[in-house]
Enzyme design. Sequence first.
Site, short mmCIF file in Angstrom:
data_model
loop_
_atom_site.label_atom_id
_atom_site.label_comp_id
_atom_site.label_asym_id
_atom_site.label_seq_id
_atom_site.Cartn_x
_atom_site.Cartn_y
_atom_site.Cartn_z
N SER A 114 0.79 -1.23 0.00
CA SER A 114 0.00 0.00 0.00
C SER A 114 0.82 1.28 0.00
O SER A 114 0.54 2.20 0.77
CB SER A 114 -0.96 0.02 1.19
N ASP A 160 -6.91 -0.54 2.60
CA ASP A 160 -5.56 0.03 2.64
C ASP A 160 -5.56 1.42 3.25
O ASP A 160 -4.70 1.77 4.06
CB ASP A 160 -4.97 0.12 1.23
C1 GLA Z 1 -5.67 -3.95 -2.79
C2 GLA Z 1 -6.86 -3.01 -2.59
C3 GLA Z 1 -7.59 -3.32 -1.29
C4 GLA Z 1 -7.91 -4.80 -1.16
C5 GLA Z 1 -6.70 -5.67 -1.47
C6 GLA Z 1 -7.02 -7.14 -1.55
O1 GLA Z 1 -4.69 -3.72 -1.82
O2 GLA Z 1 -6.45 -1.68 -2.60
O3 GLA Z 1 -8.77 -2.53 -1.21
O4 GLA Z 1 -9.01 -5.15 -1.97
O5 GLA Z 1 -6.10 -5.31 -2.71
O6 GLA Z 1 -7.44 -7.61 -0.30
#
Ligand code: GLA
Length: 354
Positions: A114, A160
């Site tokens: 993230s 995230d």
């Molecule tokens: C990405 C997205 C999140 C989530 C994950 C999978 O990180 O940004 O919102 O869906 O994938 O769990």
Amino acid sequence: MDFQQIFGAEPTTQATAPGRVNLLGEHTDYNEGFVLPTAIPQSTTVQLGFSSDDQHHFYSQELDEKVSLARTGPTPQGFASYVFGCIQMVSAEQPVPPLNVYVTSSVPIGSGLSSSAALEVATFRGLRALLELKLDDVQIAQLAQQAEIQYAGVECGIMDQMASSLADLGQLLFLDTRTLERQVLPLPPETEILVIDSGVPRKLAASGYNQRRAECEAAARQLGVSALRDVSDPQAAESLPEPLRRRARHVITEDNRVLEAVRGVSAQRFGELMNASHASLRDDYEVSVSALDTLVEMLQTTSDVFGARLTGAGFGGACVALVRAGQALAVGQAVLERYNRQGYAGRLLVPEAH
Ligand code: GLA
């Protein structure tokens, strides 16, 4: 080069936000389900000041890249698109003067930890301080999610941004993504977290992600519920056509795994749930790649590891493992040595090797 050298003035304010790693509850958030992330030590810092001309100027220290643009856009590419997206979200409500923004980050890009949410949340925190915005941390997460959807083109859930805005190091954030009710929980007793980057960058993540999301929405429609979160019996998925059957089965069983984990299970059981999550992401959700499977299997078969799985959206990126307290560094180094001998370029992310 620091802010002063790039922009010829001192910053007015600065703000920081962490990356996150998700322990359980993958691809559940856009199904209004449950997630269990924690903050990681790596973070993004944004310094802000007012620009002396009528343009925004953004600089990324890691990329050594400067982007200048009119306040009305067009939307730039790369790191600047996230910063611009956040500013645009605020300027929908009130005028934002032209800004100088300096970004520095230790969150790895493309590892599923993230980096984009950390940049968005740090930018909103900085804007909140600079412009005295009345925003709480949940509102920041919600705006950051909208910025990601509208300006980065990923139909992401809210995990995230909520994790970056609200999670703490060393503690799990149990979040109900429908109600945003949350609880801070300890890690299972006598454990710590290990995060290893597979060295395989995510590929086709945005298109594959949006496709999975569309499949889940189709599955929910066919089951007559507003979101897969409303189904708790995996048997219900059996009536669906492929691939919706397997996609729904992943989401339903994954929600159940999170709910079991937060009842306060042993480290061993928590690890089993992580292993089951990986198998489900690999076989039913089909978001793993062979490098991740190799790395996860090496982790799962190493002593002092309770469980391991891919983390984040998948399609490449990092793995997370739950490890006996005090052993994460040694386990990480030993596994990486074996893994990299197979020709990969994996690297240890948490704990940070100094
Ligand atoms: C990405 C997205 C999140 C989530 C994950 C999978 O990180 O940004 O919102 O869906 O994938 O769990």
